[in-house]
Design a protein around this motif. Sequence first.
Motif, short mmCIF file in Angstrom:
data_model
loop_
_atom_site.label_atom_id
_atom_site.label_comp_id
_atom_site.label_asym_id
_atom_site.label_seq_id
_atom_site.Cartn_x
_atom_site.Cartn_y
_atom_site.Cartn_z
N UNK A 1 4.50 -16.09 -7.76
CA UNK A 1 5.00 -15.63 -7.42
C UNK A 1 5.37 -16.66 -5.97
N UNK A 2 4.78 -17.33 -5.77
CA UNK A 2 4.75 -18.44 -4.31
C UNK A 2 5.58 -19.16 -4.93
N UNK B 1 7.96 -7.97 -12.31
CA UNK B 1 6.53 -7.17 -13.03
C UNK B 1 6.72 -7.71 -11.84
N UNK B 2 6.03 -8.83 -11.41
CA UNK B 2 5.48 -9.12 -9.94
C UNK B 2 5.52 -9.38 -8.68
N UNK B 3 7.49 -8.72 -9.08
CA UNK B 3 8.31 -8.28 -6.95
C UNK B 3 7.54 -6.52 -7.49
N UNK C 1 5.77 -4.52 -8.79
CA UNK C 1 3.87 -4.78 -8.89
C UNK C 1 3.51 -4.42 -7.33
N UNK C 2 4.10 -5.48 -6.53
CA UNK C 2 3.30 -5.30 -5.26
C UNK C 2 4.27 -4.75 -4.70
N UNK C 3 5.08 -4.65 -5.38
CA UNK C 3 6.43 -2.92 -3.80
C UNK C 3 5.17 -1.86 -4.77
N UNK C 4 4.70 -1.31 -5.64
CA UNK C 4 4.31 -0.57 -5.77
C UNK C 4 2.44 -0.28 -4.90
N UNK C 5 1.73 -1.15 -4.79
CA UNK C 5 0.60 -1.66 -4.82
C UNK C 5 0.86 -1.23 -3.13
N UNK C 6 1.88 -1.02 -2.45
CA UNK C 6 1.89 -1.28 -0.67
C UNK C 6 2.44 -0.10 -0.76
N UNK C 7 2.92 0.91 -1.88
CA UNK C 7 3.37 2.08 -1.31
C UNK C 7 2.26 3.40 -2.75
N UNK C 8 0.89 2.64 -2.13
CA UNK C 8 0.00 3.29 -2.77
C UNK C 8 -0.12 3.96 -3.91
N UNK C 9 0.51 3.66 -4.68
CA UNK C 9 0.80 3.98 -6.30
C UNK C 9 -0.89 3.80 -6.97
N UNK C 10 -1.07 5.06 -7.58
CA UNK C 10 -2.82 4.45 -7.93
C UNK C 10 -3.01 3.92 -9.36
N UNK C 11 -4.67 4.03 -9.50
CA UNK C 11 -3.96 2.80 -10.81
C UNK C 11 -3.53 3.77 -11.52
N UNK C 12 -3.99 5.04 -12.31
CA UNK C 12 -3.85 6.13 -12.48
C UNK C 12 -2.01 6.40 -12.89
N UNK C 13 -1.60 6.69 -11.32
CA UNK C 13 0.10 6.58 -12.01
C UNK C 13 0.02 5.28 -12.44
#
Length: 116
Positions: free
Chosen positions: A7-8, A63-65, A67-79
Amino acid sequence: MDWHDFMSETEANIDKLNREIPQTFKGFGIMGQAAKADGALSEKTKEFIALGIAIATRCDSCIGFHVRSLVRLNATREEFCEALAMATYMGGGPSYAFSAKALKAYDLYAAEAKDA
């Protein structure tokens, strides 16, 4: 794949391109802000849609971008895993492999967010 290195490098390449085509960069940014704004669908839902498209088109950087957004938005592992199941269903074998890559990225970024 080392997601941080990948990603860098991707961001550095995009930054270089943006300096060459600033108007395109500006327009893409405006389009992205409008597309991601909460409306009838939440930004999180829209990011799950984008992740599914990234998996279907086999775009590692996308995918990287997303995924990082979903983590920032507190997506759970289950979701996240349910979204990967749908992406795999719609895209078959190749999407299965790219869903596995996405899960690896999610686990990495979610663990870092938890430790922060």
